[in-house]
Design a protein around this motif. Structure first.
Motif, PDB file in Angstrom:
ATOM      1  N   GLU A 257       7.496 -29.239  -0.729  1.00 14.14           N
ATOM      2  CA  GLU A 257       7.119 -30.326  -0.153  1.00 14.14           C
ATOM      3  C   GLU A 257       8.057 -31.231   0.600  1.00 14.14           C
TER       4      GLU A 257
ATOM      5  N   LYS B  38       9.066 -34.830   2.191  1.00 13.84           N
ATOM      6  CA  LYS B  38       8.683 -36.306   2.564  1.00 13.84           C
ATOM      7  C   LYS B  38      10.035 -36.809   3.022  1.00 13.84           C
TER       8      LYS B  38
ATOM      9  N   ARG C 146       4.929 -32.413  13.150  1.00 10.65           N
ATOM     10  CA  ARG C 146       5.323 -31.918  12.245  1.00 10.65           C
ATOM     11  C   ARG C 146       4.298 -32.513  10.920  1.00 10.65           C
TER      12      ARG C 146
ATOM     13  N   GLU D  90       3.404 -30.895   8.401  1.00 15.29           N
ATOM     14  CA  GLU D  90       4.040 -30.324   7.063  1.00 15.29           C
ATOM     15  C   GLU D  90       4.971 -31.295   6.414  1.00 15.29           C
ATOM     16  N   ILE D  91       5.474 -32.608   7.207  1.00 14.91           N
ATOM     17  CA  ILE D  91       6.412 -33.388   6.794  1.00 14.91           C
ATOM     18  C   ILE D  91       5.541 -34.855   6.417  1.00 14.91           C
ATOM     19  N   GLU D  92       5.402 -35.346   5.412  1.00 10.32           N
ATOM     20  CA  GLU D  92       4.890 -36.545   5.176  1.00 10.32           C
ATOM     21  C   GLU D  92       6.049 -37.710   5.517  1.00 10.32           C
TER      22      GLU D  92
END
Length: 304
Positions: free
Chosen positions: A150, A152, A167, A169-171
């Motif tokens: 994951e 972040k 994007r 998929e990026i927090e």
């Protein structure tokens, strides 16, 4: 300690009672100086005190993913480089070829331990800037098994937020990484830097004349404690323009530093970044920071 022993022998010898008071004053000053040199948890003068909240989730000793350097079978790591970043004496510019060699010499923890056993694998980028600055080029491009993590990211410069809009998929957090949720003053320079105590910084010429504005902040120690366990595998890159001298002591005090498996830190010192807020911070301070983290068993590298 040797100096203290010498003074004790001299001043408390027969006939030297008149110097007892002088001895006590000198010994106090000497011990205070020695303590100040050892205590790397003291941030720059512009930093603010923080509240210690010991994290119960970070206190375990019987864990697969922790205490890598303090085990009986310590995990391999490259030696610390004791010299500052190389600068060409003639051009006064960084010698990036030598810096790249320093970077290539670094080990990567994910290639040395069984991270597939971790229930979560997470990369946290503190000071992410644009996508290719570190996430795309460094982590996804070169870190072992990066596709299984994951991701972040935190960045206070709002100019880079649009780089993450496509994007999902990026927090992404447009917040300052800090030791509280109370907000933080940021100097609006090309490399936005934190100013913890604006009154002190302005009176001592540490803002460079840049306009200050308040950014929302996140107590990153509390976030780590609330979000991860010592069974997770957490990689952190920290490039936060001098705030590391306030954040790292908070992580150590709370114990949440133990939730970070591998830590990459760009330690800012004046000759390496020329930020006005770091005017009184020099390379030995950074070297001692790295040494202290290694002594605590933290798998830490310098970040460029």
């Amino acid at each position: 300690e040797y100096m203290g022993h010498f003074l004790s022998v001299y001043f408390f010898s027969p006939g030297n009672d008149l110097f007892m008071l002088a001895f006590l004053v000198i010994q106090f000053a000497f011990l205070h100086f020695a303590d100040a040199r050892r205590n790397v948890s003291r941030g720059p003068r512009s930093s603010e005190p923080f509240e210690v909240r010991v994290c119960a989730a970070a206190q375990r000793r019987d864990c697969t993913f922790c205490h890598y350097l303090n085990r009986s079978n310590a995990v391999e790591i490259e030696p610390l480089v004791t010299r500052p970043w190389p600068i060409n004496r003639r051009t006064k510019l960084f010698e990036f070829d030598k810096i790249k060699r320093r970077k290539r010499s670094q080990t990567r923890l994910a290639s040395l331990v069984p991270i597939s056993r971790a229930p979560r694998r997470v990369y946290l980028d503190f000071g992410a800037r644009d996508f290719n600055s570190s996430i795309g080029d460094f982590f996804l491009g070169r870190y072992p098994h990066a596709a299984t993590f994951e991701i972040k990211a935190w960045e206070v410069d709002k100019r880079f937020a649009q780089d993450y809009q496509d994007r999902p998929e990026i927090e992404f957090f447009t917040k300052a990484v800090w030791h509280s949720d109370d907000g933080l003053q940021i100097a609006a320079s090309e490399m936005a830097f934190p100013v913890a105590n604006p009154a002190y910084a302005k009176s001592h010429g540490l803002t460079g004349g840049w306009k200050l504005h308040t950014m929302p902040s996140m107590d990153i120690s509390r976030y780590l404690c609330d979000t991860f366990t010592m069974d997770d595998f957490v990689v952190v890159k920290m490039d936060i323009e001098g705030a590391e001298f306030s954040i790292i002591p908070k992580l150590i005090a709370d114990g949440t530093i133990n939730l970070i498996d591998e830590l990459f830190v760009e330690c800012h010192y004046f000759e390496g970044c020329f930020l006005p807020i770091m005017k009184n911070v020099h390379w030995p301070r950074c070297l001692e920071l790295f040494r202290d983290l290694r002594r605590r068993g933290i798998y830490v590298h310098e970040w460029f």
